[in-house]
Design a protein around this motif. Sequence first.
Motif, PDB file in Angstrom:
ATOM      1  N   ASP A  72      36.755  42.080  32.892  1.00 32.46           N
ATOM      2  CA  ASP A  72      36.041  41.998  31.598  1.00 32.46           C
ATOM      3  C   ASP A  72      36.590  43.201  30.872  1.00 32.46           C
ATOM      4  OD1 ASP A  72      34.782  44.237  32.514  1.00 32.46           O
ATOM      5  OD2 ASP A  72      32.822  43.338  32.787  1.00 32.46           O
ATOM      6  N   ASP A  73      36.190  43.227  29.426  1.00 35.17           N
ATOM      7  CA  ASP A  73      36.735  44.654  28.431  1.00 35.17           C
ATOM      8  C   ASP A  73      36.259  45.893  29.080  1.00 35.17           C
ATOM      9  OD1 ASP A  73      37.151  42.345  26.811  1.00 35.17           O
ATOM     10  OD2 ASP A  73      35.642  42.577  25.595  1.00 35.17           O
ATOM     11  N   VAL A  74      34.984  46.088  29.914  1.00 34.70           N
ATOM     12  CA  VAL A  74      34.844  47.337  30.441  1.00 34.70           C
ATOM     13  C   VAL A  74      36.020  47.802  31.231  1.00 34.70           C
ATOM     14  CG1 VAL A  74      33.381  48.524  31.814  1.00 34.70           C
ATOM     15  CG2 VAL A  74      32.416  46.945  30.044  1.00 34.70           C
ATOM     16  N   MET A  75      36.546  46.790  32.162  1.00 33.15           N
ATOM     17  CA  MET A  75      37.349  47.159  33.208  1.00 33.15           C
ATOM     18  C   MET A  75      38.951  47.368  32.301  1.00 33.15           C
ATOM     19  SD  MET A  75      39.233  44.460  36.027  1.00 33.15           S
ATOM     20  CE  MET A  75      37.710  44.285  36.882  1.00 33.15           C
ATOM     21  N   LEU A  76      39.180  46.520  31.340  1.00 32.76           N
ATOM     22  CA  LEU A  76      40.478  46.684  30.728  1.00 32.76           C
ATOM     23  C   LEU A  76      40.211  48.140  30.074  1.00 32.76           C
ATOM     24  CD1 LEU A  76      40.728  43.237  29.000  1.00 32.76           C
ATOM     25  CD2 LEU A  76      41.771  44.293  31.217  1.00 32.76           C
ATOM     26  N   LEU A  77      39.319  48.564  29.433  1.00 32.50           N
ATOM     27  CA  LEU A  77      39.240  49.981  28.808  1.00 32.50           C
ATOM     28  C   LEU A  77      39.302  50.955  30.065  1.00 32.50           C
ATOM     29  CD1 LEU A  77      38.210  52.086  26.783  1.00 32.50           C
ATOM     30  CD2 LEU A  77      35.842  51.732  27.471  1.00 32.50           C
ATOM     31  N   ILE A  78      38.953  50.838  31.224  1.00 30.34           N
ATOM     32  CA  ILE A  78      39.131  51.890  32.213  1.00 30.34           C
ATOM     33  C   ILE A  78      40.428  51.766  32.644  1.00 30.34           C
ATOM     34  CG2 ILE A  78      38.329  52.399  34.756  1.00 30.34           C
ATOM     35  CD1 ILE A  78      35.581  51.021  33.869  1.00 30.34           C
ATOM     36  N   LEU A  79      41.110  50.745  32.816  1.00 26.10           N
ATOM     37  CA  LEU A  79      42.268  50.835  32.974  1.00 26.10           C
ATOM     38  C   LEU A  79      43.376  51.369  32.028  1.00 26.10           C
ATOM     39  CD1 LEU A  79      42.779  47.350  34.760  1.00 26.10           C
ATOM     40  CD2 LEU A  79      42.812  49.583  36.154  1.00 26.10           C
ATOM     41  N   ASP A  80      42.894  51.097  30.876  1.00 28.84           N
ATOM     42  CA  ASP A  80      43.753  51.625  29.777  1.00 28.84           C
ATOM     43  C   ASP A  80      43.612  53.243  29.693  1.00 28.84           C
ATOM     44  OD1 ASP A  80      45.422  51.237  27.087  1.00 28.84           O
ATOM     45  OD2 ASP A  80      43.440  52.123  26.336  1.00 28.84           O
ATOM     46  N   LYS A  81      42.426  53.749  30.134  1.00 22.63           N
ATOM     47  CA  LYS A  81      42.292  55.207  30.268  1.00 22.63           C
ATOM     48  C   LYS A  81      43.467  55.879  31.181  1.00 22.63           C
ATOM     49  CE  LYS A  81      38.209  56.876  30.379  1.00 22.63           C
ATOM     50  NZ  LYS A  81      36.554  56.717  30.797  1.00 22.63           N
TER      51      LYS A  81
END
Length: 882
Positions: free
Chosen positions: A355-364
């Motif tokens: 989900d979006d939370v996972m994508l945010l974490i990976l992006d970090k």
Amino acid sequence: MKLLSIRVYSGRNIYSHWPVVRADVDLGKYVDIPTCDIENFNERLLSMLPGLKKHKCSKGYINGFYERLERGTYLAHVMEHMALEIQNILGYDLKFGKTRYLRDDTVYFMVFSYINEIVGLESAKLAFDIIDSLLNNKEIDINERLFYIQTKANENELGPSTSAIVEEAQKRKIPTMRIGENSIVQLGYGKYHKKIQATMTDQTSCMSVDIACDKELTNYILRAHGLPAPEGKVVTTLDEAIVEAEKLGLPVVVKPYNGNQGKGVSLNLSSKLEIGRAFKIAKQYSDRILIEKFVDGKHYRIAVVGNEVIAASERIAAHVIGNGINTIKELIDIENRNPLRGEGHQKPLTKIKIDDVMLLILDKVKMNLTSIPKDGEIVYLRENDNLSTGGIAIDVTDDVHPNNIKLALRAAQIIGLDVAGIDITTKDISKSIVENDGVIIEVNACPGIRMHHYPSKGQPRNVAKAIVDLLFPPGAKHSIPVISVTGTNGKTTTTRMIAKILRSNNMTVGMTSTGGIYINDDLMVQGDTTGPRSAEVVLMDKNIDVAILETARGGIVNKGLGYDLADVGVITNIGDDHIGIDGINTLEDMADVKSLIVESVKPDGYSVINGDDIYAERIAKRARGNIIYFSQNPDNKLITQHKYNGKKAVYLKENIIYIFNGEKELPVINIENIPATFGGALEHNIENSLAAVAVSYGIGIDTTIISKGLSEFHTDATNNLGRFNVFEVADFKVIIDYGHNIGGYSRVLSGLKKMKINKLIGVIGVPGDRTDISILKVGELSGKSFDQVYIKEDKDLRDRKPGEVAELLRKGCMLGKLTDQQITIELDEKEALIKAMENAEAGDTIIVFYEDYQPLYDAIKDFKAKLTSDIINEIPAVVGKV
């Protein structure tokens, strides 16, 4: 082939003592065609459901059912095994099933066990649809149907926390009852019961839950009491969030202020861009967003139950470990194939969702789903560590520092929770968080306990047991006495007699009967309430000390029991009624059906059986607990043998009811002092009194109280509505009684013969679902017993034509030697009684066997009022005379 009906038995039933589904099918032209004679049927079936090969069937060994298929078996039997196999595929280990002939040459029924009701029902439907597709060359997507069933099942399934508590309660023999379709479950019965919803109990303060759900308020209260908690503030706009983050100092945490299960939580945010993305995610769960100072460290959950820390877990966020070959997306797919992972709370671990939370974490960390991590590299996919988002837990209960235990207990106490999950962030739980810059992040009012029961590493901790022990400390009562009464005749009166006795013992009585649900003398629900749902209503009532449940045949056959085990089960008698209905074709069948009541008795409870009934010994073989026989004959062979064996018995001797307590006789009451027996004339009420004495003594009521209760029990509208209620009308009597079968008629008429009567007039009728023979027998008995008969019919014809039952009764009356002049047909019940009263003479007695009591009562009242008015009008006026 047609699927006629499907019904669910959620409790003990006539097929088993566990939940089952029953499906009725009409095999039509396939009734005599075995599977081996249907082209390619077996081969195509086994290609769809290969697990059927392992079914044992009646052979008792693996491949037994396969052998039956090869040799040839019939479609109803096949459908039974298919329904079980479909459930097996979905993860439910079930084996019980049976198939039997029902009616009309081609109709069969099958029963099979289930764990999840939705899965049981849908498995029956899918099994039928598969057979239909094979017989008619239709396409069917089994995988799509299985997915549909699994999805519906997950919605219906109790959560892991609730299920664990229910399982622990059942280990302690505490009855459980799901209320509605959500996760509220009642543990125990009556005044002692408790309710839970997941780990929240009915002892949990509503205000405390509200405080715990308000993260800002919880934080404020903890800090006010000197407990370490992170600084933070609730905001509603992104600008406010950024300003507050700068005040606190980066990094920060962004989360919904009233969220749960880690939904919408983002940690360790170090830039405005990250805060903005996190704010947008949190807004999906709440309009109010909590900004907190980020505290570095490991994440722990401490489970508090009562005044004790039961378990502690280190929670690790969802992650994958690289192998240098697969992408992160591929590694997630591989991990989700782990058999320990399922949807939602289905299994010990939850599947990892993208989900979006996972994508945010990976992006970090400059990665995405197509990135290929190095061999051994850990890639975190969540910053929150909840199991519900794919995290894992490691048990650390034995490592928690004593001061941290005190702080966790203090936090739960301050918020006011009896069960709490205390979330702590610290570098090392084995050191005091006060000295290690740790903080209490949250206090959870309804903490999940799956992580403690199924840690990925370490010792499982039974938090559910601790919760059950909190609700019911060892030795505490969890259930009231439950008394279940059935029989062909007399069960209503017996139920009411028992209730009268127990009320005389200052007990608050919850009672179901054909008249309604009562709490003491207060009618709560009017109508025939003799089924399982009505029983559950009484058992849910917090006011009652004892439950007395009239349990009718219809409820037993069609729905099963509404309770688990009774303290006392009573069978008053077995008679010729409802034969030929619901597959009950003989009196032996009826005895076996009603025996469910005494089969479902606690090991230390009592089965009360009529020793004068011809099926007493048959019933006794199936009875559980201790048997108390009752009889109107002190020399009854069962009574004599029972006394010889030092067992309890109740019997009539020289007009006195005695209890044999295993050693000696105890006199209870002379039957002439029981108003309901009319001086001993009504033998059926003597029988009912004996049963009531046996029940009352079985649950420990003193004989003086039993005697008092029976001596005050009258056959009037207050004590025994509709059972031999006598009304004085001018110079004749009217009796209203619920006799509706040959046994009921015989018992009442036998008593009336002992009373002084001029003419005996009957207003007779029989429910339309009785057999023609049964109706004719009632008519013949009426013809032999009455001087005049008025034949009426029930408003509910039960699939009969108007006048059909009346004609059968008329023929029966003439077989009993009444003439046409002595028989009047008036189909309306009330009008029939009015005609009988209009033609009655001094000293006559009218008895009406009713369907609907109130109109008859009103008719009698109106008739008496009219007589009084007529008398007044006939008195001559005397005016002006001295």
